[in-house]
Design an enzyme around this catalytic site. Sequence first.
Site, PDB file in Angstrom:
ATOM      1  N   ASP A  59       0.876  -1.162   0.000  1.00  0.00           N
ATOM      2  CA  ASP A  59       0.000   0.000   0.000  1.00  0.00           C
ATOM      3  C   ASP A  59       0.919   1.219   0.000  1.00  0.00           C
ATOM      4  O   ASP A  59       1.521   1.553   1.019  1.00  0.00           O
ATOM      5  CB  ASP A  59      -0.884  -0.035   1.265  1.00  0.00           C
ATOM      6  N   GLU A  72      -7.267   0.580  -4.577  1.00  0.00           N
ATOM      7  CA  GLU A  72      -7.295   0.463  -3.114  1.00  0.00           C
ATOM      8  C   GLU A  72      -8.635  -0.066  -2.595  1.00  0.00           C
ATOM      9  O   GLU A  72      -8.659  -0.951  -1.736  1.00  0.00           O
ATOM     10  CB  GLU A  72      -6.940   1.819  -2.479  1.00  0.00           C
ATOM     11  N   ASP A  82     -12.733   5.937   2.564  1.00  0.00           N
ATOM     12  CA  ASP A  82     -11.293   5.942   2.871  1.00  0.00           C
ATOM     13  C   ASP A  82     -10.853   7.335   3.321  1.00  0.00           C
ATOM     14  O   ASP A  82     -10.703   8.246   2.510  1.00  0.00           O
ATOM     15  CB  ASP A  82     -10.528   5.511   1.606  1.00  0.00           C
ATOM     16  N   LYS A 142       2.972  11.097  -3.573  1.00  0.00           N
ATOM     17  CA  LYS A 142       1.911  10.395  -4.313  1.00  0.00           C
ATOM     18  C   LYS A 142       0.984  11.395  -5.021  1.00  0.00           C
ATOM     19  O   LYS A 142       0.427  11.094  -6.070  1.00  0.00           O
ATOM     20  CB  LYS A 142       1.111   9.535  -3.331  1.00  0.00           C
TER      21      LYS A 142
END
Length: 618
Positions: free
Chosen positions: A23, A186, A210, A86
Amino acid sequence: MAKVSINLATGSLQKEEIIVGIDLGTTNSLVAFINPDKNPQVINDAGKGVLVPSVVHFGPAGEISVGNEAKEYLITDPQNTVFSVKRLLGRSYNDIENYKDFFSYKVIDDNTESLVKIKVGDTFYTPIELSALILKELKARAEHALKTPVNRAVITVPAYFNDSQRQATRDAGKLAGLDVLRIVNEPTAASLAYGIGLNPEETKTIAVYDLGGGTFDVSILQIQNGIFEVLATNGDTFLGGDDFDRAIVDYWIEKNQLNKAEVLADTSLSQQLRLKAEEAKKAFAYQSLFNEKIGEIWCTLDRSSFEELILAKVQQTIACCQNALKDAKVDQSQIDEVIMVGGSTRTALVKKMVAEFFGRPVHDEVNPDEVVALGAAIQADVLAGNRSDILLLDVTPLSLGIETMGGLMDVIIPRNSKVPTKAGRQYTTSVDGQVNMKIAVYQGERDLVKENRKLAEFNLKGIPSMPAGFPKVDINFLLNADGILKIQAIELRSGVKQEIDVKPTYGITDDQVEQMLLDSITHAKDDVSQRMVIEARTEGEQMVYTVERFLKNNSSFISESETAETLKLIGVLKNTLNGGDKDAIHKAIDELNEFTRPFAERLMDEAISTAMKGKSIG
């Protein structure tokens, strides 16, 4: 070097080797594997903790630290400490222009659609290189903890990541010495961690909520026959648990009658307050009052006041859920499961409001920090062929793509894509008046086409004569269930079109595929550095072409001294193009760009004022 057995029918690997699930997060990253008891488990190497902060620090002597050690430099050496990389993966400067103040390090603006670069000292890094450093750290931790080499991984990305962001993640894995078997969404990974989607008979519609440290997203997925389809995603890339901490800090500043500007200017104090706020937020899981001191500052807060402070932020996430359902054309009552992901979902108010909104209890049994990595490990286990209960669809054994400027391979269908599949990308011309475009199709894993296998070549003829960058050419790849690849090129403004069929795996043996995969990992570092020099050179040549054309067409708007300095900088750039130093090329591009930007702005102002007078300029 160890040989690797690959089952070409499924693209799966035989069981001798551990494949990890990773992850790669905005704030923290982690790695998981399937343990000998056949259960997914996160790796905690040498007691350093499960979570590896996604932070990279560059020291004065070129030393690089990643994770916990790098995090300490966020306060003491922010300009050489890169975080939230990211957010930059696969992005152009234009994508992130509105958020540039968020970053304490220098993100290079070259005023184009090309991908961003980060400048640390005199070195230019791409988000791919920086992500690779984080992945390398995860790989090292996994190898140390498992006492075995780790060369293959499944990496997760947000469901809303586009093609170039996914490819950038894949490239980062390759640069870290990992063969990335699959890029998994994800929310899909989180579902797998709960066993949802493992039963091929099951049909479900699920919501994955999330809420991480810095980002929020919600995805609505439909699962049928073990296939996950993303119906809709929504969210806010600058909303997360950090906002909860900030709200607490602001509250304490106000209650202690402190000057907010002074507190924020004192990096040590503001950091202490932020860490204390994080402590308070976590404490409300098991107590209703938090009461501590930092020096003379009282840090007092009760749970109900905390919930009032964060209510508006949580309501923002609920509005995103509402929008996602609307886009997915699904009603709350049609959602079968709600899965909670991200450390910030531990907050009681968040769980309560999400459960109330969807009208059902939420899944929070699996650690929300770990759920995505655990699901990635399950997906890795599926790819390794270790789960007989799951049917793997046929996949492409090698990547398919086309040749771009400088002899580089631009992947359009990555290896391990499920078959049938289709993908495409848009290209343009690099020279004024270009009327033909050569399209050369390759198969393989290397960055330079000369190392790959050529499948076909054709010319798209009859592109209308336009300035460089104007034509829009869509190149689409369609790979059918029989393994026939149809390539179609179409110039969108004129409708000029050409297509060709090829069979990619014709005449290629399992051993050759195996060798190509091994070579791609062995040469990843050299390939990437070569690619970067070629890309820098191409960018530099384009810059020289554009500026020389600008000087020629607009000499009356530029003074003699400005022209002389511009020509001098062009000369410097041309000299660096002959060498192989990408940093020197980028530095020369940057300097030429900075010097000439005011001319372009001046010309634009002149054009506007002339147009206002009702005249046109040539």
